[in-house]
Design an enzyme around this catalytic site. Structure first.
Site, PDB file in Angstrom:
ATOM      1  N   ARG A 270       0.840  -1.202   0.000  1.00 37.79           N
ATOM      2  CA  ARG A 270       0.000   0.000   0.000  1.00 37.79           C
ATOM      3  C   ARG A 270       0.883   1.262   0.000  1.00 37.79           C
ATOM      4  O   ARG A 270       0.502   2.297  -0.518  1.00 37.79           O
ATOM      5  CB  ARG A 270      -0.958  -0.011   1.210  1.00 37.79           C
ATOM      6  CG  ARG A 270      -1.876   1.203   1.284  1.00 37.79           C
ATOM      7  CD  ARG A 270      -3.157   0.948   2.076  1.00 37.79           C
ATOM      8  NE  ARG A 270      -2.964   0.220   3.316  1.00 37.79           N
ATOM      9  CZ  ARG A 270      -2.446   0.743   4.446  1.00 37.79           C
ATOM     10  NH1 ARG A 270      -2.086   2.009   4.488  1.00 37.79           N
ATOM     11  NH2 ARG A 270      -2.322  -0.001   5.521  1.00 37.79           N
TER      12      ARG A 270
ATOM     13  N   TYR B  79     -18.941  15.056 -15.532  1.00 41.16           N
ATOM     14  CA  TYR B  79     -19.158  13.664 -15.138  1.00 41.16           C
ATOM     15  C   TYR B  79     -19.920  13.607 -13.804  1.00 41.16           C
ATOM     16  O   TYR B  79     -19.555  14.304 -12.848  1.00 41.16           O
ATOM     17  CB  TYR B  79     -17.811  12.949 -15.022  1.00 41.16           C
ATOM     18  CG  TYR B  79     -17.971  11.551 -14.490  1.00 41.16           C
ATOM     19  CD1 TYR B  79     -18.696  10.611 -15.217  1.00 41.16           C
ATOM     20  CD2 TYR B  79     -17.455  11.192 -13.262  1.00 41.16           C
ATOM     21  CE1 TYR B  79     -18.885   9.336 -14.720  1.00 41.16           C
ATOM     22  CE2 TYR B  79     -17.637   9.908 -12.758  1.00 41.16           C
ATOM     23  CZ  TYR B  79     -18.357   8.986 -13.495  1.00 41.16           C
ATOM     24  OH  TYR B  79     -18.558   7.734 -12.995  1.00 41.16           O
TER      25      TYR B  79
ATOM     26  N   ASP C 130      -9.555  16.892 -15.836  1.00 42.54           N
ATOM     27  CA  ASP C 130      -9.971  15.521 -16.141  1.00 42.54           C
ATOM     28  C   ASP C 130      -9.914  15.395 -17.662  1.00 42.54           C
ATOM     29  O   ASP C 130     -10.725  15.976 -18.382  1.00 42.54           O
ATOM     30  CB  ASP C 130     -11.392  15.294 -15.610  1.00 42.54           C
ATOM     31  CG  ASP C 130     -11.913  13.890 -15.908  1.00 42.54           C
ATOM     32  OD1 ASP C 130     -11.376  13.225 -16.815  1.00 42.54           O
ATOM     33  OD2 ASP C 130     -12.888  13.477 -15.242  1.00 42.54           O
TER      34      ASP C 130
ATOM     35  N   LYS D  70     -11.295   3.844 -18.951  1.00 39.21           N
ATOM     36  CA  LYS D  70     -11.830   4.169 -20.270  1.00 39.21           C
ATOM     37  C   LYS D  70     -10.763   3.929 -21.351  1.00 39.21           C
ATOM     38  O   LYS D  70     -10.363   2.806 -21.553  1.00 39.21           O
ATOM     39  CB  LYS D  70     -12.377   5.599 -20.256  1.00 39.21           C
ATOM     40  CG  LYS D  70     -13.195   5.948 -18.984  1.00 39.21           C
ATOM     41  CD  LYS D  70     -14.523   5.243 -18.908  1.00 39.21           C
ATOM     42  CE  LYS D  70     -15.258   5.423 -17.591  1.00 39.21           C
ATOM     43  NZ  LYS D  70     -15.485   6.783 -17.149  1.00 39.21           N
TER      44      LYS D  70
HETATM   45  C1  PLP Z   1     -15.811   7.394 -15.895  1.00 41.97           C
HETATM   46  C2  PLP Z   1     -15.321   8.748 -15.613  1.00 41.97           C
HETATM   47  C3  PLP Z   1     -14.814   9.073 -14.351  1.00 41.97           C
HETATM   48  C4  PLP Z   1     -14.823   8.097 -13.194  1.00 41.97           C
HETATM   49  O1  PLP Z   1     -13.963   7.026 -13.441  1.00 41.97           O
HETATM   50  P1  PLP Z   1     -14.174   5.534 -12.831  1.00 41.97           P
HETATM   51  O2  PLP Z   1     -12.965   4.840 -13.334  1.00 41.97           O
HETATM   52  O3  PLP Z   1     -15.460   5.027 -13.371  1.00 41.97           O
HETATM   53  O4  PLP Z   1     -14.216   5.670 -11.343  1.00 41.97           O
HETATM   54  C5  PLP Z   1     -14.346  10.360 -14.155  1.00 41.97           C
HETATM   55  N1  PLP Z   1     -14.369  11.274 -15.145  1.00 41.97           N
HETATM   56  C6  PLP Z   1     -14.854  11.011 -16.370  1.00 41.97           C
HETATM   57  C7  PLP Z   1     -14.860  12.054 -17.417  1.00 41.97           C
HETATM   58  C8  PLP Z   1     -15.352   9.740 -16.647  1.00 41.97           C
HETATM   59  O5  PLP Z   1     -15.849   9.469 -17.859  1.00 41.97           O
END
Ligand code: PLP
Length: 374
Positions: A47, A99, A170, A195
């Site tokens: 960790r 999001y 992001d 993603k």
């Molecule tokens: C899916 C997503 C997240 C969150 O990610 P997870 O891996 O599902 O926790 C954050 N920001 C955007 C733009 C996303 O599409």
């Protein structure tokens, strides 16, 4: 790695590999251990001291973004690492539409009395700049989920810096191949690696990329405390997925451009949001800042929310599922999630993550579902 600068298409293949010593493996092995054997002075637990598998993924993403990467067990783990680690009372300038999980976590921090949230339309640069005085944090999405608004990151990050505000981007929808926020003045980049980076819809992971090694170290210490480090298997799969990001991204973007143009001309589609269309409000900023226009399309179906749902359930190749960024095309009516509906997502908007299937098969499927007798 190699001692000349590489293109991102080569970095995705070459970065995060073991040193080239004779008999060394080409890929970093999956190191499955929680503790390590003690030495006289060290004290290792995974960790705190990440395994080589986690480090290999971080090295590759850091090289792509031009910073120092820290991996998390999900994208939301990465967002939480920022939202929950601000000093009490921090003013956070955040997108009014973004999001859903991000909006939820900033909303929760406000409800707990920890943060003060100032929502802004991040596609309107002057509105964001006016909200910056007195703030501590500016959260942006390079391209917003699900409305596909495009933020002018360099203008916003420069204004934030003048106000002593840190800018977090992001960049999930853009990938490091499409946009690198650190090169445009951002302090920190976030991805849901679930993603495009991993790309196969088979794991959850997130990543933050800091400009400096010191900031990355701070994040690692927070991650060790919160315990949101990813598992070695996930990191191995994510790095394996990353190896093909450039070719997946190229095909998915080409498919998306073609499908967006065809959807815009379809009689059952009332609006297409895709920065690659010259008529799109984000086209100018995306053309100036991004390489390519991404592979996400949002479009409104004529009729009711039920009609739009029926399009999703009539599809045969495209999957009716949430998430995005995988090799397989996914679609959903985004306002089925209450928080999206509350933040202005139109009830008939379908968010379409374009995969790498043959474009004509995707079109046949879409056109068939749109023209099926409702
Ligand atoms: C899916 C997503 C997240 C969150 O990610 P997870 O891996 O599902 O926790 C954050 N920001 C955007 C733009 C996303 O599409």
């Amino acid at each position: 790695m190699v001692d000349v600068p590489l293109h991102p298409e080569s970095i995705v293949v070459a970065a995060g590999r073991p040193p080239r010593t004779p008999r060394a493996p080409l890929s970093t092995p999956v190191v499955l251990t929680a503790p390590y054997q003690h030495g006289p002075d060290d004290n290792h637990y995974s960790r705190h001291e990440t395994t080589d598998t986690v480090r290999a993924f971080e090295e590759a993403v850091g090289a792509l973004e031009g910073g120092h990467a820290v991996a998390y067990s999900s994208g939301m783990g990465a967002v939480a690492a920022i939202a929950q680690a601000q000093p009490a009372g921090t003013v956070a300038v955040v997108p009014s539409a973004a999001y859903s999980g991000t909006l939820a976590i900033f909303g929760e921090q406000q409800a707990l009395g920890h943060l003060q949230v100032r929502p802004v339309d991040i596609t309107v640069t002057d509105e964001v700049i006016a909200a910056l005085p007195g703030a501590g944090l500016l959260w942006l999405e390079s391209v917003t989920n699900p409305l596909l608004g495009v933020a002018d990151v360099p203008a916003l990050a420069a204004a934030a810096r003048r106000n002593g505000v840190r800018t977090y981007v992001d960049s999930t929808f853009s990938t490091p191949l499409g946009f690198r926020p650190l090169e445009h003045g951002a302090d920190l980049v976030m991805h849901s690696a679930t993603k495009y980076l991993a790309g196969h819809s088979d794991l959850l992971m997130g990543v933050l990329v800091a400009r400096t090694a010191e900031r990355a170290q701070e994040l690692r210490e927070g991650r060790a405390l919160a315990g949101c480090i990813p598992g070695a298997l996930e990191c191995y799969l994510a790095l394996r997925g990353l190896r093909t990001l450039a070719v997946r991204w190229e095909r998915a973007q080409a498919n998306a451009q073609e499908l967006a143009e065809r959807l815009a001309a379809h009689p059952r589609v009332t609006r297409v949001r895709f920065p690659g269309l010259p008529s799109d409000p984000g086209h100018e900023v995306a053309s100036r800042l991004h390489d390519g226009y991404g592979a996400m399309i949002s479009f409104d179906v004529a009729g009711t929310a039920e009609d739009a749902e029926r399009v999703c359930t009539s599809l045969q190749l495209i999957n009716h599922a949430t998430s995005l960024g995988g090799v397989e095309s996914l679609i959903e009516r985004r306002a089925r999630h209450a928080i999206d509906a509350e933040h202005g997502t139109p009830p008939t908007l379908l968010r379409f993550s374009v995969g790498i299937e043959h474009v004509e098969d995707l079109w046949t499927d879409l056109d068939g579902a749109l023209t099926t007798k409702q």
